[in-house]
Design a protein around this motif. Sequence first.
Motif, PDB file in Angstrom:
ATOM      1  N   GLY A  12       0.804  -1.218   0.000  1.00  0.00           N
ATOM      2  CA  GLY A  12       0.000   0.000   0.000  1.00  0.00           C
ATOM      3  C   GLY A  12       0.838   1.270   0.000  1.00  0.00           C
ATOM      4  N   THR A  13       0.155   2.380   0.103  1.00  0.00           N
ATOM      5  CA  THR A  13       0.780   3.698  -0.039  1.00  0.00           C
ATOM      6  C   THR A  13       1.844   3.934   1.029  1.00  0.00           C
ATOM      7  OG1 THR A  13      -1.362   4.433  -0.840  1.00  0.00           O
ATOM      8  CG2 THR A  13       0.206   6.150  -0.296  1.00  0.00           C
ATOM      9  N   VAL A  14       1.572   3.538   2.256  1.00  0.00           N
ATOM     10  CA  VAL A  14       2.566   3.697   3.330  1.00  0.00           C
ATOM     11  C   VAL A  14       3.460   2.456   3.413  1.00  0.00           C
ATOM     12  CG1 VAL A  14       2.866   3.958   5.831  1.00  0.00           C
ATOM     13  CG2 VAL A  14       1.097   5.278   4.638  1.00  0.00           C
ATOM     14  N   THR A  33       0.951  -9.961   2.654  1.00  0.00           N
ATOM     15  CA  THR A  33       0.130  -9.535   1.519  1.00  0.00           C
ATOM     16  C   THR A  33      -0.752 -10.684   1.062  1.00  0.00           C
ATOM     17  OG1 THR A  33       0.231  -8.874  -0.824  1.00  0.00           O
ATOM     18  CG2 THR A  33       2.125 -10.085   0.021  1.00  0.00           C
ATOM     19  N   ARG A  34      -1.865 -10.316   0.413  1.00  0.00           N
ATOM     20  CA  ARG A  34      -2.697 -11.378  -0.161  1.00  0.00           C
ATOM     21  C   ARG A  34      -2.059 -11.935  -1.430  1.00  0.00           C
ATOM     22  NH1 ARG A  34      -7.842  -7.767  -0.546  1.00  0.00           N
ATOM     23  NH2 ARG A  34      -6.095  -6.421  -1.131  1.00  0.00           N
ATOM     24  N   ARG A  38       3.273 -10.972  -6.276  1.00  0.00           N
ATOM     25  CA  ARG A  38       3.386  -9.555  -6.658  1.00  0.00           C
ATOM     26  C   ARG A  38       4.416  -8.856  -5.762  1.00  0.00           C
ATOM     27  NH1 ARG A  38      -1.835  -6.084  -5.543  1.00  0.00           N
ATOM     28  NH2 ARG A  38      -0.976  -6.489  -3.486  1.00  0.00           N
ATOM     29  N   ASP A  53      -4.142 -12.665   4.911  1.00  0.00           N
ATOM     30  CA  ASP A  53      -5.451 -12.057   4.660  1.00  0.00           C
ATOM     31  C   ASP A  53      -6.151 -11.945   6.005  1.00  0.00           C
ATOM     32  OD1 ASP A  53      -8.081 -11.434   3.971  1.00  0.00           O
ATOM     33  OD2 ASP A  53      -7.997 -12.620   2.126  1.00  0.00           O
ATOM     34  N   LEU A  54      -6.501 -10.716   6.383  1.00  0.00           N
ATOM     35  CA  LEU A  54      -7.171 -10.511   7.678  1.00  0.00           C
ATOM     36  C   LEU A  54      -8.444 -11.323   7.792  1.00  0.00           C
ATOM     37  CD1 LEU A  54      -6.921  -6.677   8.260  1.00  0.00           C
ATOM     38  CD2 LEU A  54      -6.311  -8.465   9.913  1.00  0.00           C
ATOM     39  N   TYR A  74      -5.496  -0.688   9.102  1.00  0.00           N
ATOM     40  CA  TYR A  74      -6.885  -1.100   8.931  1.00  0.00           C
ATOM     41  C   TYR A  74      -7.202  -0.935   7.454  1.00  0.00           C
ATOM     42  CZ  TYR A  74     -11.905  -0.351   8.654  1.00  0.00           C
ATOM     43  OH  TYR A  74     -13.213  -0.409   8.274  1.00  0.00           O
ATOM     44  N   LEU A 101      -1.309   2.433  11.955  1.00  0.00           N
ATOM     45  CA  LEU A 101      -1.611   3.584  11.100  1.00  0.00           C
ATOM     46  C   LEU A 101      -3.046   4.026  11.338  1.00  0.00           C
ATOM     47  CD1 LEU A 101      -0.968   5.549   8.824  1.00  0.00           C
ATOM     48  CD2 LEU A 101      -1.444   3.715   7.179  1.00  0.00           C
ATOM     49  N   HIS A 114     -10.726   3.141  13.203  1.00  0.00           N
ATOM     50  CA  HIS A 114      -9.343   3.298  13.666  1.00  0.00           C
ATOM     51  C   HIS A 114      -9.298   3.509  15.185  1.00  0.00           C
ATOM     52  CE1 HIS A 114      -9.622   4.473   9.472  1.00  0.00           C
ATOM     53  NE2 HIS A 114      -8.369   4.133   9.323  1.00  0.00           N
ATOM     54  N   PHE A 136      -3.297  12.120   2.866  1.00  0.00           N
ATOM     55  CA  PHE A 136      -2.052  11.873   2.134  1.00  0.00           C
ATOM     56  C   PHE A 136      -2.003  12.657   0.821  1.00  0.00           C
ATOM     57  CE2 PHE A 136      -2.039   7.178   3.751  1.00  0.00           C
ATOM     58  CZ  PHE A 136      -1.660   7.602   5.006  1.00  0.00           C
ATOM     59  N   ASN A 139      -3.092  10.787  -2.276  1.00  0.00           N
ATOM     60  CA  ASN A 139      -4.469  10.715  -2.794  1.00  0.00           C
ATOM     61  C   ASN A 139      -4.548  11.431  -4.145  1.00  0.00           C
ATOM     62  OD1 ASN A 139      -5.484   9.379  -0.508  1.00  0.00           O
ATOM     63  ND2 ASN A 139      -5.798  11.308   0.580  1.00  0.00           N
TER      64      ASN A 139
HETATM   65  N1  LIG Z   1      -5.407   8.085   2.297  1.00  0.00           N
HETATM   66  C1  LIG Z   1      -5.302   8.930   3.300  1.00  0.00           C
HETATM   67  O1  LIG Z   1      -5.338  10.146   3.115  1.00  0.00           O
HETATM   68  C2  LIG Z   1      -5.121   8.400   4.709  1.00  0.00           C
HETATM   69  C3  LIG Z   1      -4.744   9.299   5.724  1.00  0.00           C
HETATM   70  C4  LIG Z   1      -4.590   8.804   7.032  1.00  0.00           C
HETATM   71  C5  LIG Z   1      -4.809   7.453   7.293  1.00  0.00           C
HETATM   72  N2  LIG Z   1      -5.198   6.626   6.279  1.00  0.00           N
HETATM   73  C6  LIG Z   1      -5.466   5.212   6.602  1.00  0.00           C
HETATM   74  O2  LIG Z   1      -4.425   4.419   6.057  1.00  0.00           O
HETATM   75  C7  LIG Z   1      -4.916   3.078   5.881  1.00  0.00           C
HETATM   76  C8  LIG Z   1      -4.578   2.581   4.491  1.00  0.00           C
HETATM   77  O3  LIG Z   1      -3.175   2.632   4.329  1.00  0.00           O
HETATM   78  P1  LIG Z   1      -2.525   2.781   2.894  1.00  0.00           P
HETATM   79  O4  LIG Z   1      -3.118   3.991   2.222  1.00  0.00           O
HETATM   80  O5  LIG Z   1      -1.068   2.686   3.057  1.00  0.00           O
HETATM   81  O6  LIG Z   1      -3.059   1.468   2.183  1.00  0.00           O
HETATM   82  P2  LIG Z   1      -3.684   1.342   0.724  1.00  0.00           P
HETATM   83  O7  LIG Z   1      -2.752   1.946  -0.263  1.00  0.00           O
HETATM   84  O8  LIG Z   1      -5.102   1.829   0.812  1.00  0.00           O
HETATM   85  O9  LIG Z   1      -3.663  -0.209   0.511  1.00  0.00           O
HETATM   86  C9  LIG Z   1      -4.471  -1.063   1.290  1.00  0.00           C
HETATM   87  C10 LIG Z   1      -3.598  -2.203   1.804  1.00  0.00           C
HETATM   88  O10 LIG Z   1      -4.431  -3.058   2.581  1.00  0.00           O
HETATM   89  C11 LIG Z   1      -4.103  -4.394   2.288  1.00  0.00           C
HETATM   90  N3  LIG Z   1      -5.307  -5.212   2.416  1.00  0.00           N
HETATM   91  C12 LIG Z   1      -6.509  -5.027   1.826  1.00  0.00           C
HETATM   92  N4  LIG Z   1      -7.359  -5.991   2.199  1.00  0.00           N
HETATM   93  C13 LIG Z   1      -6.690  -6.802   3.050  1.00  0.00           C
HETATM   94  C14 LIG Z   1      -7.040  -7.974   3.775  1.00  0.00           C
HETATM   95  N5  LIG Z   1      -8.254  -8.535   3.696  1.00  0.00           N
HETATM   96  N6  LIG Z   1      -6.093  -8.555   4.560  1.00  0.00           N
HETATM   97  C15 LIG Z   1      -4.855  -8.029   4.645  1.00  0.00           C
HETATM   98  N7  LIG Z   1      -4.457  -6.915   3.984  1.00  0.00           N
HETATM   99  C16 LIG Z   1      -5.378  -6.308   3.202  1.00  0.00           C
HETATM  100  C17 LIG Z   1      -3.612  -4.403   0.858  1.00  0.00           C
HETATM  101  O11 LIG Z   1      -2.611  -5.386   0.776  1.00  0.00           O
HETATM  102  P3  LIG Z   1      -2.554  -6.528  -0.334  1.00  0.00           P
HETATM  103  O12 LIG Z   1      -3.395  -6.107  -1.497  1.00  0.00           O
HETATM  104  O13 LIG Z   1      -1.104  -6.645  -0.663  1.00  0.00           O
HETATM  105  O14 LIG Z   1      -3.071  -7.753   0.363  1.00  0.00           O
HETATM  106  C18 LIG Z   1      -2.996  -3.011   0.691  1.00  0.00           C
HETATM  107  O15 LIG Z   1      -1.611  -3.032   0.886  1.00  0.00           O
HETATM  108  C19 LIG Z   1      -6.419   3.134   6.115  1.00  0.00           C
HETATM  109  O16 LIG Z   1      -6.724   2.670   7.393  1.00  0.00           O
HETATM  110  C20 LIG Z   1      -6.709   4.622   5.970  1.00  0.00           C
HETATM  111  O17 LIG Z   1      -7.883   5.013   6.654  1.00  0.00           O
HETATM  112  C21 LIG Z   1      -5.341   7.041   4.999  1.00  0.00           C
END
Ligand SMILES: NC(=O)c1ccc[n+]([C@@H]2O[C@H](COP(=O)([O-])OP(=O)(O)OC[C@H]3O[C@@H](n4cnc5c(N)ncnc54)[C@H](OP(=O)(O)O)[C@@H]3O)[C@@H](O)[C@H]2O)c1
Length: 284
Positions: A12-14, A33-34, A38, A53-54, A74, A101, A114, A136, A139
């Motif tokens: 993911g992004t972080v 990761t799922r 990749r 996978d959660l 989350y 996070l 969260h 972020f 976005n």
């Molecule tokens: N976007 C913002 O502006 C922002 C700001 C503050 C906080 N946040 C929080 O940051 C979090 C998201 O972080 P991110 O943006 O780094 O992630 P992301 O880019 O949205 O990617 C989501 C990640 O979640 C994993 N994932 C999805 N379903 C899953 C499952 N069933 N089991 C295990 N892993 C799973 C995916 O991993 P795989 O596909 O590899 O399995 C992927 O790496 C959220 O809680 C969001 O609310 C976001």
Amino acid sequence: MTERLLVTGAAGTVGEPLVRALSDGEASVRVATRDPERARDAFGDGPDPVEFDLGRPETWGAALADVDRLFLLYPPGSAVGDVREFADAADRVGVERVAFLSVLGAEKLPFLPHRRIETHLAQTGMAHTFLRASWFAQNLSEIHRKEVVDRDEIFVPAGDGVLSVTDARDVAAVAARVLTESGHEDRAYDLTGPAALDFREVAAVFSDVLDRRIEYADPSRLAFARRMYRRGFSPGFVAFMVAEYSVVRLGRSGRTTGDVEAVLGRPPRTLREFVADYADEFRP
Ligand SMILES: NC(=O)c1ccc[n+]([C@@H]2O[C@H](COP(=O)([O-])OP(=O)(O)OC[C@H]3O[C@@H](n4cnc5c(N)ncnc54)[C@H](OP(=O)(O)O)[C@@H]3O)[C@@H](O)[C@H]2O)c1
């Protein structure tokens, strides 16, 4: 002894910049990761990918084996109960420290997923650090990139509201410190960028750095929702975005803090640095 770290959301992004930062250090990094194939393509031979996978507890044991420290997120749309049960499993098998996070202001929103996870983590035996990040910059290169590229527009329904935009690479850098240094246990950091900007100012930075005119479209929330549905985002995610921008419109998202600098010893990245670093992604 070498620490073993497990990074969830590693693609993911972080997670992605976090894995890269941790892989430069001495810790042994496992990527959850799922799609391990990749992850192998993305990260090469260094980190150790594991299927996780959660929603499938049968994948948790191998992911957590011999892990000392955990980066937890989350995934939007997941069940809060799954994250809490996974945290309990981590605690049971001896994980000592977790960095979670979260989102800026979570402490005031008891029903936010969260915050519910934070409250649960605080009751485990693990030392915990909450990384409460603001919106972020990524976005703009992920969700909102298409309108910049196709229409020279920033298309978000934020009205005149301001945001303290954070670069997710800074959030990852803070997470890497929290997981590898001591002194961050049982704390919460409010991670923001250096300045609160409205989207006219954001568009001006884009125009300046990209050297072409980018406008802030300032759509209504209805027009935004219609466009996002047509682009294929799920109704739940569109509703979430509309709610988030409604808060921005109310002027409640402009808080900036010194926490990134306090942890990293340097100021947070500016929006200008983000647009310059990602400029290729915004070209038509
Ligand atoms: N976007 C913002 O502006 C922002 C700001 C503050 C906080 N946040 C929080 O940051 C979090 C998201 O972080 P991110 O943006 O780094 O992630 P992301 O880019 O949205 O990617 C989501 C990640 O979640 C994993 N994932 C999805 N379903 C899953 C499952 N069933 N089991 C295990 N892993 C799973 C995916 O991993 P795989 O596909 O590899 O399995 C992927 O790496 C959220 O809680 C969001 O609310 C976001």
